[in-house]
Scaffold this active site. Structure first.
Site, short mmCIF file in Angstrom:
data_model
loop_
_atom_site.label_atom_id
_atom_site.label_comp_id
_atom_site.label_asym_id
_atom_site.label_seq_id
_atom_site.Cartn_x
_atom_site.Cartn_y
_atom_site.Cartn_z
N ASN A 1 0.85 -1.19 0.00
CA ASN A 1 0.00 0.00 0.00
C ASN A 1 0.89 1.23 0.00
O ASN A 1 1.60 1.51 0.97
CB ASN A 1 -0.92 -0.01 1.23
CG ASN A 1 -1.92 1.12 1.23
OD1 ASN A 1 -1.73 2.14 0.58
ND2 ASN A 1 -3.01 0.95 1.97
N GLY B 1 -5.32 -3.54 0.66
CA GLY B 1 -4.97 -2.17 0.30
C GLY B 1 -3.77 -1.98 -0.59
O GLY B 1 -3.34 -0.84 -0.82
N HIS C 1 -14.64 -13.92 -20.43
CA HIS C 1 -15.83 -13.60 -19.64
C HIS C 1 -15.64 -12.20 -19.03
O HIS C 1 -14.53 -11.68 -19.00
CB HIS C 1 -16.06 -14.63 -18.53
CG HIS C 1 -14.85 -14.88 -17.67
ND1 HIS C 1 -13.94 -15.88 -17.93
CD2 HIS C 1 -14.38 -14.23 -16.57
CE1 HIS C 1 -12.99 -15.85 -17.03
NE2 HIS C 1 -13.22 -14.87 -16.19
N ASP D 1 -5.80 -14.75 -20.03
CA ASP D 1 -6.42 -15.69 -19.10
C ASP D 1 -7.20 -16.76 -19.86
O ASP D 1 -7.75 -16.49 -20.93
CB ASP D 1 -7.34 -14.91 -18.17
CG ASP D 1 -7.95 -15.75 -17.06
OD1 ASP D 1 -7.17 -16.42 -16.34
OD2 ASP D 1 -9.18 -15.74 -16.92
N GLU E 1 -2.31 -18.50 -20.85
CA GLU E 1 -2.43 -19.42 -19.71
C GLU E 1 -2.75 -20.81 -20.24
O GLU E 1 -3.87 -21.12 -20.61
CB GLU E 1 -3.53 -18.97 -18.76
CG GLU E 1 -3.68 -19.90 -17.55
CD GLU E 1 -4.97 -19.72 -16.78
OE1 GLU E 1 -5.11 -20.36 -15.71
OE2 GLU E 1 -5.86 -18.98 -17.24
N ASP F 1 -2.60 -19.42 -8.74
CA ASP F 1 -3.51 -20.57 -8.93
C ASP F 1 -3.00 -21.87 -8.32
O ASP F 1 -3.66 -22.90 -8.46
CB ASP F 1 -3.76 -20.79 -10.43
CG ASP F 1 -4.75 -19.81 -11.01
OD1 ASP F 1 -5.68 -19.41 -10.28
OD2 ASP F 1 -4.62 -19.43 -12.19
N ASP G 1 -5.75 -20.81 -3.22
CA ASP G 1 -6.62 -19.65 -3.05
C ASP G 1 -7.61 -19.83 -1.90
O ASP G 1 -8.32 -20.83 -1.86
CB ASP G 1 -7.37 -19.45 -4.38
CG ASP G 1 -8.34 -18.29 -4.37
OD1 ASP G 1 -8.16 -17.38 -3.53
OD2 ASP G 1 -9.26 -18.30 -5.20
N ARG H 1 -2.37 -16.23 -1.58
CA ARG H 1 -2.42 -14.81 -1.93
C ARG H 1 -2.24 -13.94 -0.69
O ARG H 1 -2.86 -12.89 -0.54
CB ARG H 1 -3.74 -14.50 -2.65
CG ARG H 1 -3.94 -15.36 -3.89
CD ARG H 1 -5.29 -15.19 -4.55
NE ARG H 1 -5.45 -16.14 -5.65
CZ ARG H 1 -6.50 -16.20 -6.46
NH1 ARG H 1 -7.50 -15.35 -6.28
NH2 ARG H 1 -6.56 -17.11 -7.43
#
Length: 660
Positions: free
Chosen positions: A144, A185, A260, A345, A374, A449, A517, A521
């Site tokens: 941040n 943040g 998408h 992606d 990917e 991932d 996930d 992360r």
């Protein structure tokens, strides 16, 4: 051995590997004289079957050598195996059961075919990318940069007051679906403030997870392709970042999510939060044709069934105009604003026609921009939705995320596969990929991932054996972390000396752990880095950046025994594999995965005319070769880089961790 062919031996197939269109490939087969061969046939297949009777080129008392030429006249994959007709029966010599190329098997019936990748002779990937080290940033979790550490307000979001907290796994009370709406943040200003850190780490490109306006923390649910998410900054901050990074020799790569959008977006507007008429709201919406409604408006196609991610029809003309064709299209405008490329992606769900136009549009703006896809498998023969893909034939991608590399390294280090298996698997990729793409592969050990590499190498319990709460809190025990660190150093040594482009997932260099996930992360642990790991990364990136032969030099992998894997990188005659003028040099890389065994390794280097090498990880100690042979002792979990050139520490010396 009654018959033999090795697609990775230049005697049996020349030239090696993928070839440009128009090339003729010489293919040979050895057959035992005991078989009393009537004829040998090279069976080819692309769009139809072609059988070529092979010429008897050489005979001796034990083996007959047959040969024929395969004409590679059209783009795509050409397949072949051999038919051996004797006076008694018919045999078939085919690719091995693992379909890895190299040595095959003699069968009584036809089996797997060998692959020849035929690509456009003008296929060219950016030279700068072949020489780069990439750093992947999940922006919310990096840094941040606001002086007061303020996080912009967002409706229905959760904000962490402590940077070092564990990411939340929160499910929607009604649907039970995981909602990635907790924020720490991190922002683009934070990246700007950490550019010096990245430069000291040896980084020359940043790959961002999506940074466009979106509702989630991961931003794969795009809300507006034309705006940077306000939590990360704005378009002006992005342009400033690109400008400053460029002066420091760092390029920016964006994540493009074009299969998408988000349901909460300008284009779909399911919740009416945008000042637009979205496809969900009206069939008269300018975006209505973008989507695939089954029962309007509530039932529609979505990515893997997640209704927050409605699929788009990529080939809809108005969508193609918006993303690709218009002068201010999304793929062009962000390159004009300073980006140096795109990572696409779920590229296996994007049509080839879209990818071809996308490449042309991007390269028209900047011919040196990079396009990465990917892909989780061998991208040369990837099949999706019943169709062989054309990613690496010269008209679509420059590179792909090299998950096969990650799997090979892990399987080898954790005793799941032998050193020989490692060699066979990497040679298969080398054989199948055009050189332009093989030397541009994004060689990763971690990503957003997958489970953090340190957690994997510490042999943490399987995810399935733990609850979400247990995964959130899990840390490797001290003994597990120590062996994981030793193994990580081996993995990084391989990564930084391998052909292709190394990619560091933010925090891996600081010793971050975590299951998948959202626990992979976690925030970057500023002030709490594992300095032992960080110093090693800096040492390895410095070595990588110091030598041309570790970037675009020749590559010869070998297995010494089950535990010891190695390879040689070299440049001779001041010419690299792309015929570019580069500095001569050679390095022998040796890896011992064993936890408890020493190995004495001897490598014959007489053909390379080397009299001495330097041990780059051991104070540049000089090693003299005896009669052109290198002898080295590898201790348990030790790797060596033995180079014809020395690598010197930076001027910052100990503070930077370059302790040679």
């Amino acid at each position: 051995m009654l018959a033999y062919h090795n697609s990775q031996d230049s005697f049996y197939r020349n030239p090696f590997g993928a070839v440009p269109v128009g090339e003729n490939v010489l293919i040979r087969l050895s057959v035992s004289s005991s078989l009393k061969v009537k004829r040998a046939i090279l069976r080819l297949w692309k769009d139809n079957e072609i059988k070529i009777e092979m010429r008897l080129a050489k005979t001796d008392k034990d083996f007959f050598i047959y040969e024929a030429y395969a004409s590679c006249s059209t783009l795509g994959l050409l397949w072949y195996y051999f038919i051996i007709e004797t006076y008694d029966k018919t045999y078939y010599y085919c690719n091995n059961d693992e379909q890895l190329g190299g040595e095959g098997v003699l069968r009584d019936s036809f089996g797997n075919s060998y692959q020849i990748t035929v690509y456009d002779k003008n296929y060219k990937t950016p030279d700068w990318f072949k020489e780069a080290i990439v750093y992947q940033i999940f922006v919310d979790r990096f840094y941040n940069g606001n002086e007061d550490k303020r996080i912009p307000y967002r409706e229905n979001a959760l904000f962490h007051s402590n940077w070092y907290e564990t990411p939340l796994y929160k499910e929607d009370e009604k649907s039970g679906v995981y909602e990635p709406k907790d924020f720490f943040g991190g922002n683009l200003l934070g990246v700007i403030k950490k550019l010096n850190y990245l430069r000291e780490l040896g980084i020359s490109a940043i790959y961002f997870n999506p940074i466009f306006k979106a509702n989630s923390n991961h931003k794969y649910d795009t809300g507006d392709y034309s705006r940077i998410d306000p939590m990360f900054g704005n378009n002006e901050v992005f342009e400033r970042l690109c400008s400053i990074a460029k002066t420091m020799g760092i390029r920016i790569i964006l994540d493009g999510v074009f299969n998408h959008t988000g349901s909460d977006s300008i284009y779909f507007n399911k919740y009416g939060r945008y000042d637009s008429i979205g496809a969900f709201q009206s069939k008269d919406s300018p975006y209505f044709k973008w989507y695939k409604f089954i029962d309007y408006p509530n039932i529609y196609e979505s990515w893997w069934g997640f209704d927050t991610l409605p699929n788009v029809n990529e080939l809809e003309e108005s969508y193609m105009d918006f993303i690709i064709r218009n002068d201010d299209s999304i793929c062009k405008i962000w390159i004009k604003k300073g980006a140096k490329g795109w990572r696409l992606d779920v590229v296996d769900e994007i049509p080839d026609e879209f990818l071809k136009e996308f490449r042309r549009a991007v390269k028209d703006v900047d011919s040196d921009a990079v396009i990465i896809g990917e892909v989780w498998e061998d991208a040369s023969n990837k099949e999706s939705y019943g169709k062989k893909r054309e990613y690496l034939l010269g008209h679509e991608l420059d590179s792909v995320m090299n998950y096969p590399f990650r799997n090979m390294v892990i399987d080898y280090i954790l005793y799941k596969k032998s050193a020989k298996d490692f060699k066979r698997r990497i040679l298969s990729l080398y054989e199948n990929y055009p050189k332009e793409s093989f030397f541009s592969l994004l060689n990763l050990l971690g990503s957003h991932d997958v489970i953090r590499i340190l957690t994997v190498l510490g042999e943490a319990p399987p995810e399935s054996s733990l609850s979400k709460g247990e995964r959130a809190e899990y840390k490797l025990p001290l003994s597990g972390r120590e062996i994981a660190k030793k193994r990580l150093k081996l993995a990084v040594l391989i990564q930084m000396t391998f052909p292709g482009t190394p990619c560091i997932y933010y925090g891996d260099e600081a010793g971050v752990e975590g299951y998948s996930d959202p626990f992979n992360r976690r925030t970057y642990p500023w002030g709490y880095e594992d300095l032992n790991i960080l110093c090693y990364y800096k040492k390895m990136t410095r070595i990588r950046n110091s030598f041309d032969f570790l970037k675009t030099g020749e590559f010869i992998p070998f297995d010494y025994n089950e535990d010891v894997f190695g390879f040689i990188r070299y440049i001779e005659n001041n010419t690299d594999v792309f015929n570019n003028r580069m500095e001569n040099g050679i390095a022998v890389i040796l890896i011992n995965r064993s936890k408890d065994k020493d190995y004495k390794v001897t490598i014959d280097l007489r053909k390379k005319k080397v009299s001495r090498l330097y041990d780059l990880l051991n104070y540049n100690n000089k090693i003299k070769l005896k009669d052109g042979k290198l002898t080295a002792v590898l201790h348990p979990l030790e790797g060596k880089i033995l180079s014809s050139k020395q690598c010197y520490p930076s001027k910052k010396g100990k503070r930077d961790g370059y302790l040679f």
